[in-house]
Structure formats: C-alpha cells, structure tokens
Design a protein around this motif. Sequence first.
Motif, PDB file in Angstrom:
ATOM      1  N   GLU A 244      -1.513  54.672 113.559  1.00  0.00           N
ATOM      2  CA  GLU A 244      -1.380  53.473 112.732  1.00  0.00           C
ATOM      3  C   GLU A 244       0.053  53.362 112.240  1.00  0.00           C
ATOM      4  N   PHE A 245       0.653  52.176 112.433  1.00  0.00           N
ATOM      5  CA  PHE A 245       2.008  51.907 111.960  1.00  0.00           C
ATOM      6  C   PHE A 245       1.953  51.429 110.505  1.00  0.00           C
ATOM      7  N   GLN A 246       3.126  51.367 109.864  1.00  0.00           N
ATOM      8  CA  GLN A 246       3.174  50.962 108.461  1.00  0.00           C
ATOM      9  C   GLN A 246       2.790  49.502 108.243  1.00  0.00           C
ATOM     10  N   ASP A 247       2.817  48.702 109.336  1.00  0.00           N
ATOM     11  CA  ASP A 247       2.410  47.307 109.208  1.00  0.00           C
ATOM     12  C   ASP A 247       0.915  47.135 109.441  1.00  0.00           C
ATOM     13  N   GLY A 248       0.179  48.253 109.659  1.00  0.00           N
ATOM     14  CA  GLY A 248      -1.272  48.198 109.848  1.00  0.00           C
ATOM     15  C   GLY A 248      -1.713  48.104 111.287  1.00  0.00           C
ATOM     16  N   ASN A 249      -0.781  47.932 112.236  1.00  0.00           N
ATOM     17  CA  ASN A 249      -1.148  47.838 113.641  1.00  0.00           C
ATOM     18  C   ASN A 249      -1.589  49.193 114.171  1.00  0.00           C
ATOM     19  N   LEU A 250      -2.612  49.184 115.046  1.00  0.00           N
ATOM     20  CA  LEU A 250      -3.082  50.397 115.709  1.00  0.00           C
ATOM     21  C   LEU A 250      -2.624  50.397 117.157  1.00  0.00           C
ATOM     22  N   SER A 251      -2.369  51.586 117.683  1.00  0.00           N
ATOM     23  CA  SER A 251      -1.956  51.703 119.078  1.00  0.00           C
ATOM     24  C   SER A 251      -2.388  53.066 119.598  1.00  0.00           C
ATOM     25  N   CYS A 252      -2.562  53.173 120.914  1.00  0.00           N
ATOM     26  CA  CYS A 252      -2.957  54.432 121.551  1.00  0.00           C
ATOM     27  C   CYS A 252      -1.739  55.113 122.174  1.00  0.00           C
ATOM     28  N   ILE A 253      -1.759  56.457 122.179  1.00  0.00           N
ATOM     29  CA  ILE A 253      -0.646  57.219 122.746  1.00  0.00           C
ATOM     30  C   ILE A 253      -1.174  58.595 123.152  1.00  0.00           C
ATOM     31  N   HIS A 254      -0.604  59.150 124.205  1.00  0.00           N
ATOM     32  CA  HIS A 254      -1.010  60.485 124.658  1.00  0.00           C
ATOM     33  C   HIS A 254      -0.456  61.530 123.684  1.00  0.00           C
ATOM     34  N   PRO A 255      -1.232  62.575 123.351  1.00  0.00           N
ATOM     35  CA  PRO A 255      -0.747  63.593 122.394  1.00  0.00           C
ATOM     36  C   PRO A 255       0.585  64.222 122.805  1.00  0.00           C
ATOM     37  N   ALA A 256       0.744  64.522 124.106  1.00  0.00           N
ATOM     38  CA  ALA A 256       1.975  65.175 124.563  1.00  0.00           C
ATOM     39  C   ALA A 256       3.184  64.259 124.386  1.00  0.00           C
ATOM     40  N   TYR A 257       2.970  62.923 124.532  1.00  0.00           N
ATOM     41  CA  TYR A 257       4.086  61.982 124.396  1.00  0.00           C
ATOM     42  C   TYR A 257       4.504  61.852 122.932  1.00  0.00           C
ATOM     43  N   LEU A 258       3.521  61.811 122.015  1.00  0.00           N
ATOM     44  CA  LEU A 258       3.861  61.767 120.585  1.00  0.00           C
ATOM     45  C   LEU A 258       4.576  63.060 120.189  1.00  0.00           C
ATOM     46  N   LYS A 259       4.138  64.185 120.726  1.00  0.00           N
ATOM     47  CA  LYS A 259       4.786  65.463 120.440  1.00  0.00           C
ATOM     48  C   LYS A 259       6.240  65.443 120.924  1.00  0.00           C
ATOM     49  N   GLU A 260       6.458  64.876 122.101  1.00  0.00           N
ATOM     50  CA  GLU A 260       7.821  64.795 122.644  1.00  0.00           C
ATOM     51  C   GLU A 260       8.715  63.927 121.762  1.00  0.00           C
ATOM     52  N   MET A 261       8.138  62.868 121.156  1.00  0.00           N
ATOM     53  CA  MET A 261       8.914  61.971 120.300  1.00  0.00           C
ATOM     54  C   MET A 261       9.449  62.675 119.059  1.00  0.00           C
ATOM     55  N   GLN A 262       8.831  63.794 118.666  1.00  0.00           N
ATOM     56  CA  GLN A 262       9.282  64.499 117.462  1.00  0.00           C
ATOM     57  C   GLN A 262      10.552  65.309 117.713  1.00  0.00           C
ATOM     58  N   GLN A 263      10.945  65.457 118.963  1.00  0.00           N
ATOM     59  CA  GLN A 263      12.128  66.243 119.285  1.00  0.00           C
ATOM     60  C   GLN A 263      13.393  65.406 119.125  1.00  0.00           C
ATOM     61  N   SER A 264      14.451  66.048 118.683  1.00  0.00           N
ATOM     62  CA  SER A 264      15.720  65.338 118.466  1.00  0.00           C
ATOM     63  C   SER A 264      16.329  64.842 119.773  1.00  0.00           C
ATOM     64  N   SER A 265      15.974  65.486 120.886  1.00  0.00           N
ATOM     65  CA  SER A 265      16.541  65.111 122.182  1.00  0.00           C
ATOM     66  C   SER A 265      15.798  63.953 122.835  1.00  0.00           C
ATOM     67  N   PHE A 266      14.718  63.458 122.187  1.00  0.00           N
ATOM     68  CA  PHE A 266      13.929  62.392 122.803  1.00  0.00           C
ATOM     69  C   PHE A 266      14.786  61.144 123.017  1.00  0.00           C
ATOM     70  N   GLY A 267      14.602  60.525 124.173  1.00  0.00           N
ATOM     71  CA  GLY A 267      15.346  59.315 124.501  1.00  0.00           C
ATOM     72  C   GLY A 267      16.490  59.580 125.442  1.00  0.00           C
ATOM     73  N   LYS A 268      17.012  60.829 125.408  1.00  0.00           N
ATOM     74  CA  LYS A 268      18.114  61.165 126.317  1.00  0.00           C
ATOM     75  C   LYS A 268      17.580  61.390 127.722  1.00  0.00           C
ATOM     76  N   GLU A 269      16.508  62.155 127.785  1.00  0.00           N
ATOM     77  CA  GLU A 269      15.855  62.385 129.081  1.00  0.00           C
ATOM     78  C   GLU A 269      14.426  62.797 128.817  1.00  0.00           C
ATOM     79  N   SER A 270      13.475  61.920 129.143  1.00  0.00           N
ATOM     80  CA  SER A 270      12.070  62.195 128.855  1.00  0.00           C
ATOM     81  C   SER A 270      11.542  63.296 129.739  1.00  0.00           C
ATOM     82  N   MET A 271      10.873  64.275 129.118  1.00  0.00           N
ATOM     83  CA  MET A 271      10.288  65.365 129.883  1.00  0.00           C
ATOM     84  C   MET A 271       9.113  64.888 130.722  1.00  0.00           C
ATOM     85  N   LEU A 272       8.571  63.718 130.394  1.00  0.00           N
ATOM     86  CA  LEU A 272       7.400  63.247 131.117  1.00  0.00           C
ATOM     87  C   LEU A 272       7.758  62.419 132.331  1.00  0.00           C
ATOM     88  N   GLU A 273       9.069  62.140 132.537  1.00  0.00           N
ATOM     89  CA  GLU A 273       9.498  61.366 133.684  1.00  0.00           C
ATOM     90  C   GLU A 273       9.838  62.318 134.806  1.00  0.00           C
TER      91      GLU A 273
END
Length: 265
Positions: free
Chosen positions: A82-111
């Motif tokens: 749930e986002f702060q605006d109340g919207n709900l969305s689905c996401i894979h656990p491993a992808y949300l975990k990857e987003m917590q890393q400081s290196s996310f966005g430079k090179e996705s481990m899932l690609e």
Amino acid sequence: MIIEHESLEQSGLTRYIPPKGDFEGFRDVEHYKEKVKEWGLSSAKEAKREFLFKERNYQRVVTIKGYETYGKTEEFNTLVIEFQDGNLSCIHPAYLKEMQQSSFGKESMLEVTVKEPVKLETPDTEVTVTTDSKETQPTPKKAKTTKPKKEKEPKIELPAEKVHFTATVKQFAMTYNPFNEENDEVVILENVQIVQEPPLELGFAWCSHSKTLKKFELVAGDLLEFDGKVAKKKLPKGKDVPEEFIVEVPVPYKVNNPSKIAKQN
C-alpha cells in the motif's frame, strides 16, 4: 526516508498492479514477523514496517498489507503493498527486497540476458592436400555412432487436492532459502505412499520441519500418517551444512502443509 508530500507527488508516475480480488491478510503481529522473515525482508526482533518502492528517478514509502498465493500447491507468494496515497499494488517479494539495496537501479539483479548460442557449420567432408600431387581428395566424415536411448520412466500424475499419506522419516536435512538467505531445516521422508486405490508410490519426498512437526520429536525410522498436498519440487541443496544434514539420494517431491499428523508406534 522520503518526505511524505514528495512521495505523494510521484503517485501519477507509478504503474500500479492491483490485486485480482481478495488476498491473505496477517492474523497478528507474530504472523507478520514470520512472513517478512520468510520473504527475507526483515529478521529483526521488531519487524520492519515501511519499505522503499524505487524507480529510476524517484522512490516512495510503502507498507505490506498482505499477500496472494499461487502455484499448483499455493506455495508461492505475491506481496500486496500500500502506497501513502492509499493505492494497492502487487510485487514479487524478491523484487521488493532488491529495491531496499542502495545499488538498485544501476543494474537489476533480476534482469538476465539470454544469448543464443552461435552455431558453427562444419562441412561434411574435409580436404586433404598431399605432397606428391596438387590435387585434393575429399576425406569422408566419420559416421556418428548412435547411442541407444534410455527408456523414460512413466510420468506420475500427482493429485492437485489434499490426500492422505503414509511415510517413514529417513533423516533431517538443510535446504537453502533464497528469501532469507539462510538454511532451513527440513524432514526427508522415504517410502512415501498416497493412500488410494491403487496406492501411489512416490519414494522420497521432503517437507519443512515446522513447529507442528517439531512437537512430535521425530527421529529416523518413525512411521507417519498425515494429510497434505504434494508437488514436483526437487530438494534444493543447503550451503555449508554439517555432514549429517547432507542427503545422498535425489528427493523429487515436496509435501506442503501436512496436517492431521499421527505417529505410529
């Protein structure tokens, strides 16, 4: 963390994937802690509540409201955030975990880039040049020897619904859990049989050594009866496990959510 009003301004840039319908919520705080640890998102005593949802040029704060289950035996999860605006969305656990890393966005481990192998064509004949003559003569290519094909074992049709099992405890083992990046203890079962007419012999299977099973204080050789679902899922190897937890035989099946467990004397 992001300032709340800045996060809300990005709501128009986010592509939401809403849940299909009803989803599983958390029964209580302990259930929440158990699930986020299973997904590898927080192992602290006070389970983490807020997480970062990142895109290339912005990030937002989200919380986990619940999860959806999928798969033949419903053993896989998709998170509902749930986002702060109340919207709900689905996401894979491993992808949300990857987003917590400081290196996310430079090179996705899932690609993962899959390249087609380059096939080199070889001629059917080879040209040999002799010292006595300038003429060339073709040398026939050696005929390939065909190995006899192994007979395939008949495919076992596994039931999709819950069934009754009998089995014997073979040993305990360790299997690597990529969500929490730790080894989990499991029970290896042998002589696994689905009770039906005629009985269906599965051989070896494994299941999680859950709190429910630990109450029975199992040892190798114990005879069990229980209900559960079975799936074709090979036992993953553990990492750096003691010798007594190493399994020497292939274990191709997994039993999920065993219940109505009875230990025979």
